[in-house]
Design a protein around this motif. Structure first.
Motif, short mmCIF file in Angstrom:
data_model
loop_
_atom_site.label_atom_id
_atom_site.label_comp_id
_atom_site.label_asym_id
_atom_site.label_seq_id
_atom_site.Cartn_x
_atom_site.Cartn_y
_atom_site.Cartn_z
N VAL A 95 10.21 -86.80 -11.30
CA VAL A 95 11.26 -87.79 -11.06
C VAL A 95 12.56 -87.09 -10.69
N ILE A 96 12.91 -86.05 -11.42
CA ILE A 96 14.18 -85.35 -11.18
C ILE A 96 14.22 -84.74 -9.80
N ARG A 97 13.14 -84.09 -9.38
CA ARG A 97 13.14 -83.43 -8.07
C ARG A 97 13.18 -84.42 -6.91
N SER A 98 12.95 -85.68 -7.19
CA SER A 98 13.00 -86.68 -6.12
C SER A 98 14.38 -87.30 -5.96
N LEU A 99 15.37 -86.87 -6.74
CA LEU A 99 16.73 -87.39 -6.65
C LEU A 99 17.50 -86.60 -5.60
N PRO A 100 17.70 -87.16 -4.40
CA PRO A 100 18.27 -86.39 -3.30
C PRO A 100 19.75 -86.04 -3.45
N ASN A 101 20.49 -86.77 -4.28
CA ASN A 101 21.93 -86.53 -4.41
C ASN A 101 22.31 -85.78 -5.69
N TRP A 147 7.21 -72.81 -13.36
CA TRP A 147 7.92 -73.81 -12.56
C TRP A 147 7.87 -73.36 -11.12
N GLU A 148 7.24 -74.16 -10.29
CA GLU A 148 7.16 -73.85 -8.87
C GLU A 148 7.96 -74.89 -8.09
N CYS A 149 8.96 -74.40 -7.37
CA CYS A 149 9.83 -75.27 -6.58
C CYS A 149 9.40 -75.23 -5.12
N SER A 150 9.45 -76.37 -4.48
CA SER A 150 9.03 -76.49 -3.09
C SER A 150 10.21 -76.86 -2.20
N ASP A 151 10.03 -76.67 -0.90
CA ASP A 151 11.06 -77.05 0.07
C ASP A 151 11.41 -78.52 -0.06
N GLY A 152 12.67 -78.83 0.15
CA GLY A 152 13.11 -80.21 0.14
C GLY A 152 13.54 -80.72 -1.22
N GLU A 153 13.25 -79.98 -2.28
CA GLU A 153 13.68 -80.39 -3.61
C GLU A 153 15.11 -79.92 -3.84
N PHE A 154 15.87 -80.73 -4.52
CA PHE A 154 17.23 -80.38 -4.92
C PHE A 154 18.11 -79.95 -3.74
N PRO A 155 18.19 -80.76 -2.67
CA PRO A 155 18.94 -80.34 -1.48
C PRO A 155 20.45 -80.24 -1.68
N ARG A 156 20.99 -80.91 -2.71
CA ARG A 156 22.45 -80.87 -2.94
C ARG A 156 22.85 -80.25 -4.27
N LEU A 157 21.89 -79.67 -4.95
CA LEU A 157 22.16 -79.10 -6.28
C LEU A 157 23.15 -77.95 -6.17
N LYS A 158 24.23 -78.05 -6.95
CA LYS A 158 25.27 -77.01 -6.96
C LYS A 158 25.27 -76.21 -8.25
#
Length: 125
Positions: free
Chosen positions: A3-9, A25-36
């Motif tokens: 659910v968290i990785r699907s939050l685009p903002n 934990w494996e992260c993929s492209d497109g996840e967390f695009p605006r995470l600062k």
């Protein structure tokens, strides 16, 4: 995490005290695009994988605290141009060493902005 990785903002993510269950934990492209800002505190994480250098494209601050089992910070993190700070507090020595390696790579690329802070238990008292 699904659910968290699907939050685009999402700009701030604080994973505390076993909020993330599992050793990997494996992260993929497109996840967390605006995470600062990413805080990882008290996780039992051993292996953190980042699929490509296009992950976390806006990350500015990475704080890792009390992640005693974390083997390393993924080397792909060194490719993030916006990264300003990696702080490793009371975590595994290998995670701290990987943070220093990331800073060295950034300096080799001409980025002197990235700061790395390593603190262990003795330094906090």
């Amino acid at each position: 995490m699904t659910v968290i990785r699907s939050l685009p903002n999402l700009e701030v993510l604080k994973l505390k005290d076993n909020a993330f269950i599992g050793a990997e934990w494996e992260c993929s492209d497109g996840e967390f695009p605006r995470l600062k800002f990413l805080l990882m505190d008290g996780l039992n994480l051993i292996c953190w994988r980042v699929e490509s250098t296009h992950h976390f494209p806006c990350l500015e601050r990475l704080i890792i605290t009390r992640c005693w089992k974390l083997e390393e910070i993924p080397c792909e993190i060194e490719e993030i141009p916006t990264l300003q700070l990696i702080e490793v507090v009371r975590a595994s020595k290998s995670a701290a060493n990987s943070a220093v390696s990331i800073q060295e790579e950034q300096r080799d690329l001409g980025n002197d902005v990235l700061q790395v802070r390593i603190r262990d238990r003795e330094e906090e008292n």
